[in-house]
Design a protein around this motif. Structure first.
Motif: not given
Length: 295
Positions: A1-6
């Motif tokens: 899983m990829i987490l995108i902040s902003g």
């Protein structure tokens, strides 16, 4: 899983759009419940997480393998990103793709350039696999001056210094590609536009796209600072911007084009004329309205 902040920002939001388009699983991290609801309404996986509240991060990072790390340039940026990196290590995140800056240097007089360098050092020592993206100044920053540009003026303190301005959409394309692919560990990519030009050339290109003359005004530092303050910038941001343009840019310390964007994505970056055409309405809005009234 990829987490995108902003995930609600210009770069983070575009990364989310690109990953969704590629049908790559990802999770968008935002700070407010209303933002979670809005993203979920678009069919995205979204979660609450706030770098100012480290206790909120373990749940947001649960099951995450790769994270995109971005925060806005503020006086809290160092503490926020250090907290994010440390929380990622504790949560078992394997890799972080971090947005830094091309002028990052621990002795820089530009506050966010100095902060980025310190964070980059912390990330490289964290034991987490890393990829660091170092873009030059964003073309979107010209939108800060859309009001004077509409009146035919481009105010700056950059002398005749040139910049390899980069479109944030291209930075997002690189980030999305790097997040999806292996083989980028321990890599630092300097991201630029396809050419470098000074403010006089920028004013000329603005004139070509808007259809009227735009004059570059190389202002004294105090007057430029006053303009930044009037347009809503904090004293801290104003001081940093004056130093960045009057010292780094006017002193000819920017980097030449690197062509990394095309190498990494297979597609050339937007040039300045393309950026201006795509945002033309924002640069001519009030002028176009006056023309319509006169007609």
């Amino acid at each position: 899983m990829i987490l995108i902040s902003g995930a609600t920002g210009g770069i983070g939001g575009e990364i989310c759009r690109l990953l969704a388009q590629a049908q790559t699983p990802f999770r968008a991290m935002v700070r407010r419940p209303a933002q979670v609801d809005a993203l979920r309404d678009k069919g995205m996986d979204a979660v609450l997480g706030d770098f100012d509240r480290p206790e909120s991060l373990p749940a947001a990072m649960h099951g995450v393998d790769t994270m995109f790390l971005i925060t806005p340039p503020t006086q809290r940026q160092f503490e926020q990103e250090i907290a994010a990196i440390d929380a990622a290590g504790q949560a078992g995140v394997r890799r972080i793709v971090k947005l830094s800056a091309s002028d990052a240097n621990v002795r820089s007089t530009v506050p966010w350039a100095r902060t980025h360098a310190r964070i980059d050092h912390h990330l490289r020592a964290s034991g987490i696999a890393w990829t660091i993206l170092k873009p030059t100044a964003f073309m979107q920053n010209f939108l800060w001056f859309k009001d004077p540009i509409r009146k035919g003026f481009l105010p700056q303190v950059a002398g005749n210094g040139s910049v390899s301005w980069v479109d944030t959409r291209d930075v997002a394309r690189v980030a999305a590609a790097v997040l999806r692919e292996d083989g980028h560990a321990r890599a630092t990519y300097f991201l630029t536009g396809p050419d470098t030009f000074d403010m006089q050339a920028a004013a000329e290109r603005l004139g070509e796209v808007t259809g009227r003359k735009v004059r570059y005004l190389d202002l004294p530092n105090p007057l430029f600072a006053a303009l930044l303050r009037v347009t809503g910038n904090s004293r801290w941001m104003t001081k940093g911007l004056v130093v960045q343009f009057a010292d780094v840019v006017a002193g000819h310390h920017d980097i030449d084009p690197t062509f990394e964007i095309e190498r990494l994505t297979g597609t050339p970056p937007h040039d300045f004329a393309a950026f201006l055409r795509d945002h033309r309405d924002q640069f001519v809005g009030s002028f176009k309205g006056k023309q319509a009234q006169a007609a």
